[in-house]
Design a protein around this motif. Sequence first.
Motif, short mmCIF file in Angstrom:
data_model
loop_
_atom_site.label_atom_id
_atom_site.label_comp_id
_atom_site.label_asym_id
_atom_site.label_seq_id
_atom_site.Cartn_x
_atom_site.Cartn_y
_atom_site.Cartn_z
N ARG A 126 9.10 -10.98 0.45
CA ARG A 126 7.85 -11.00 1.23
C ARG A 126 7.65 -9.52 2.30
N GLU A 127 6.35 -9.29 2.43
CA GLU A 127 6.24 -8.24 3.47
C GLU A 127 6.57 -8.84 4.99
N GLY B 289 0.78 -1.27 0.10
CA GLY B 289 -0.12 -0.12 -0.06
C GLY B 289 0.77 1.20 0.08
N GLU B 290 2.00 1.19 0.15
CA GLU B 290 2.93 2.40 0.18
C GLU B 290 3.50 2.98 -1.25
N GLU B 291 3.43 4.19 -1.41
CA GLU B 291 4.26 4.56 -2.83
C GLU B 291 5.54 4.12 -2.94
N ILE C 188 12.76 1.11 7.55
CA ILE C 188 13.20 -0.45 7.52
C ILE C 188 11.76 -1.22 7.43
N THR C 189 10.85 -0.65 7.31
CA THR C 189 9.54 -1.35 7.01
C THR C 189 9.47 -2.00 5.63
N GLY C 190 8.44 -2.95 5.28
CA GLY C 190 8.28 -3.09 4.17
C GLY C 190 9.02 -4.76 3.97
N LYS C 191 9.24 -5.00 2.74
CA LYS C 191 9.85 -6.42 2.22
C LYS C 191 11.04 -6.71 2.42
N TYR C 192 11.18 -7.82 2.82
CA TYR C 192 12.79 -8.49 2.84
C TYR C 192 12.62 -10.16 1.92
N CYS C 193 14.01 -10.22 1.87
CA CYS C 193 14.15 -11.57 1.20
C CYS C 193 14.04 -12.73 2.53
#
Length: 282
Positions: A235-236, A216-218, A248-253
């Motif tokens: 993946r989030e 949902g973030e730009e 540091i929010t969001g998706k990581y491997c």
Amino acid sequence: MTRSILSGLLGLLSVVAMASLPAACESGGVGDPCLPEDEYDPQFAGFKVTEENIESRSFQCQTRICLVNHFQGRVSCPLGQQAPTICKPGEGGCADCVETSTYAPDCDPAEDAAAQCISGQCDPQGAFCRCETGGDCPSDDWTCIEGQCKLHVCRDGLTGCQDPSRPNAENEGKACCVPGTDLPVASPVCGQCAPDSNRNAEQAVYCSCRCGVAEGEEPDPNFNFCECPQGFACREIRPNVGLGDEKITGKYCIKEKSEFENGQACGQVQGRYDSEQCEGNP
């Protein structure tokens, strides 16, 4: 001569530009094992499988990211431990009473000590809050020794420290210790989840990198996101809920098929289990 100077300036600017990029832009080293810094705290009871932790300045990882993806316990202590017995030096009842923690908060000797320290004493040389009696310590379990609050635990009957590189059978009867030392951890620790749950240390704690913004973030054109290597999926891990560092929010491997789902079973816990503190089954 002018061309030589210009080349040198361009080279310097290139170095500066590279240094300004976020460390997470590199995917080299993703999947390498890492030991979270929290485990060097002798009072840290371990991670909870319902939570995630993103250590963004890990010098153990090329990516600088040590990811704890819904893991239970301590990486350094596969079987966990029961609550250790607290002891006090010289009071008997324990043949091997060892120091495990020190409580001496920082203070500024130039400021009002009474506003900073329970005892009202700020050590002028060490710049820490001195204790005068045990009443200046966090609880009655602590002892004031030479101006510092000390916590001790009984090591009677324990045959050393657990080592994650050894089979579980060889860790039976051993304590959780501060990594790299023989200092016992002063808290009860849950055993790790079952190996086939994808929530044990091998599947849930390793070096990772940020590969995208939260759902949902730009898009963020100023962050150099990484591409996940083979065997990993983007993946989030941490939604952006408006708290903490949004970078540091969001998706990581993460390892393929290791995505955490609410209600996911921890499986049979490999070691200490307490239904009030630990997920899984005994």
